[in-house]
Design a protein around this motif. Structure first.
Motif, PDB file in Angstrom:
ATOM      1  N   GLY A  79      51.004  13.350 -14.088  1.00 48.65           N
ATOM      2  CA  GLY A  79      50.122  14.266 -14.116  1.00 48.65           C
ATOM      3  C   GLY A  79      49.253  14.474 -12.821  1.00 48.65           C
ATOM      4  N   LYS A  80      49.017  13.607 -12.373  1.00 54.87           N
ATOM      5  CA  LYS A  80      47.090  13.954 -11.286  1.00 54.87           C
ATOM      6  C   LYS A  80      48.459  13.923  -9.925  1.00 54.87           C
ATOM      7  CE  LYS A  80      47.568   8.912  -9.736  1.00 54.87           C
ATOM      8  NZ  LYS A  80      47.684   7.482 -11.060  1.00 54.87           N
ATOM      9  N   LEU A  81      49.489  14.363 -10.263  1.00 58.03           N
ATOM     10  CA  LEU A  81      50.371  14.602  -9.177  1.00 58.03           C
ATOM     11  C   LEU A  81      50.284  16.697  -8.746  1.00 58.03           C
ATOM     12  CD1 LEU A  81      52.238  13.714  -6.742  1.00 58.03           C
ATOM     13  CD2 LEU A  81      54.478  14.171  -8.468  1.00 58.03           C
ATOM     14  N   PHE A  82      50.615  16.927 -10.628  1.00 60.27           N
ATOM     15  CA  PHE A  82      50.049  18.637  -9.925  1.00 60.27           C
ATOM     16  C   PHE A  82      49.255  18.916 -10.249  1.00 60.27           C
ATOM     17  CE2 PHE A  82      54.092  16.618 -12.433  1.00 60.27           C
ATOM     18  CZ  PHE A  82      54.805  17.614 -11.443  1.00 60.27           C
ATOM     19  N   LEU A  83      47.620  18.207 -10.492  1.00 58.77           N
ATOM     20  CA  LEU A  83      46.385  18.484 -10.309  1.00 58.77           C
ATOM     21  C   LEU A  83      46.178  19.619  -8.896  1.00 58.77           C
ATOM     22  CD1 LEU A  83      43.077  18.077 -11.506  1.00 58.77           C
ATOM     23  CD2 LEU A  83      42.959  16.272 -10.198  1.00 58.77           C
ATOM     24  N   PRO A  84      46.146  18.674  -8.127  1.00 59.05           N
ATOM     25  CA  PRO A  84      45.895  19.988  -6.677  1.00 59.05           C
ATOM     26  C   PRO A  84      46.423  21.310  -6.951  1.00 59.05           C
ATOM     27  CG  PRO A  84      46.614  18.197  -5.656  1.00 59.05           C
ATOM     28  CD  PRO A  84      46.281  18.200  -7.479  1.00 59.05           C
ATOM     29  N   LEU A  85      48.091  21.448  -6.940  1.00 55.25           N
ATOM     30  CA  LEU A  85      48.830  22.703  -7.815  1.00 55.25           C
ATOM     31  C   LEU A  85      48.500  23.586  -8.696  1.00 55.25           C
ATOM     32  CD1 LEU A  85      51.825  24.169  -7.114  1.00 55.25           C
ATOM     33  CD2 LEU A  85      52.290  22.804  -9.473  1.00 55.25           C
TER      34      LEU A  85
END
Lengths: 243, 174
Positions: A79-85
């Motif tokens: 999930g942390k991959l999508f935090l900026p998005l």
């Protein structure tokens, strides 16, 4: 026919390309919204300290909020991959929604200042981008084989429905946002029109207008939240193992 | 495009404008990249750093707590040992003192015994000496008296015999 008899500043056939049309008001508002989000984001992350205070607290609350949304859909490792998005989507959609609630600007008969999200093309662009990203990350994180298998799971005959789902997801994601914001602006426009007719009209319209602006603010927040939430739901369908 | 969308309610806004869509996509991607570079990146680094800091602090606190406990344990052990040492020293001292007391008493008693003994011996010697002296004197005096009384009646031998008889009697009577 444009809403409430206001024109849109449309430029057709830019560079002589027959399909390249611009609505300049949309372009302007997209730019304003992006700029605002960027300024807020950068201003909030200046002078960061280990003990957060003031502005930094706010932006960290926002991060925790988005983290919560992501965390309720997938485990934090992916999930942390999508935090900026998620953060950027939320901020951009929310600011866009608010721009139209604060005011609608009309110059002459041309509607210049409005929510960029009150345009179906723009919301559908965002929605399409999100769905394309889910497919991209689905392939990237799980591999092409697993990704393809996702379409025939749990039963092979679901394949056509799965395919339709991808398109309907895109449509509902974009049109939900558009419909909510557009409706809010229409009603605000009507109330403004009523308020400017005469004194009695002003008295009659000001209270509902205040109420509706408050409600629109709420709607704007909720819609931004739902947009990000659904983005993460779709994302988790593609990248999580338990689906 | 226009023909299709104008037949829908979506056409109310002028339909899908491909330029708008491309612009939106471009703006959003630029915004995403810029924010990631200038806002979210540093912010998340800071939050990560804080997380690490807190975890580190907790670790350190845990360690120093253990250290403190260990040292406390050591100190109490030390104290216990010291107390035992003191106890044993006192015990030793008490024992030594008792021993010394007994020794002193013993030697004093022996000394007294010895002194008494020697005194007794001395007394005995003195008495013997006195008796001897007395005997001699009595003998001499008896001889003198007897010689005075019976000077004329007795011969030298008779005198001698008589005196010795008396002396012997005197010795037996004592």
């Amino acid at each position: 026919m444009n809403r409430l008899n206001h024109e849109s500043p449309i430029v057709n056939d830019v560079f002589g390309i027959s399909w390249l049309d611009f609505n300049l008001s949309n372009v302007l508002m997209m730019f304003v919204a992006s700029l605002l989000v960027f300024i807020i984001g950068v201003a909030a992350t200046r002078n960061m300290q280990r003990y957060p205070k003031g502005y930094q607290n706010f932006i960290e609350w926002l991060i925790d909020f988005i983290k919560g949304i992501i965390g309720s859909n997938m485990d934090w490792r992916t999930g942390k991959l999508f935090l900026p998005l998620g953060l950027t989507l939320f901020a951009y959609v929310f600011v866009s929604n608010m721009l139209g609630v604060i005011t609608n600007g009309v110059v002459g008969h041309t509607l210049w200042w409005k929510s960029p999200t009150a345009d179906p093309g723009i919301t559908l662009t965002l929605a399409t981008m999100v769905v394309v990203l889910t497919h991209y990350y689905g392939v990237k994180l799980k591999g092409g084989k697993e990704y393809s298998k996702g379409f025939v799971r749990p039963l092979p005959f679901l394949l056509p429905f799965k395919l339709i789902e991808e398109f309907s997801n895109t449509l509902t994601l974009g049109l939900r946002l558009y419909g909510n914001i557009y409706a809010g602006e229409i009603l605000l426009g009507l109330l403004v029109g009523m308020a400017t007719t005469n004194f009695l009209g002003f008295l009659g319209a000001s209270i509902p207008m205040l109420a509706w602006m408050g409600f629109s603010t709420f709607i704007g927040f909720i819609q931004a939240f739902i947009f990000v939430m659904l983005t993460m739901v779709y994302m988790s369908h593609k990248v999580s193992d338990d689906h | 495009m226009q023909v299709f969308t104008n037949s829908l309610v979506l056409g109310a806004e002028g339909g899908f404008l491909v330029g708008d869509m491309l612009t939106q996509l471009f703006f959003f991607i630029v915004l995403l990249v810029l924010l990631r570079m200038f806002a979210w990146g540093p912010l998340m680094n800071m939050m990560k750093e804080r997380e690490d800091y807190v975890a580190n602090e907790i670790n350190t606190a845990e360690k120093s707590r253990e250290e403190a406990q260990r040292m406390q344990r050591e100190a109490s052990e030390e104290l216990k040992k010291t107390r035992q040492d003191a106890q044993s020293i006192i015990e030793d001292a008490r024992k030594t003192a008792g021993q010394q007391e007994r020794d002193i008493l013993e030697s004093a008693r022996n000394e007294a015994e010895r002194i008494k003994e020697s005194a007794r011996e001395e007394i005995g010697q003195e008495r013997d000496k006195a008796i001897q002296a007395l005997k001699d004197q009595v003998a001499t005096m008896s001889v003198m008296i007897a010689s005075k009384v019976i000077e004329k009646e007795l011969s030298e031998q008779d005198q001698e015999k008589l005196i010795n008889e008396y002396i012997d009697e005197a010795g037996e009577e004592r």
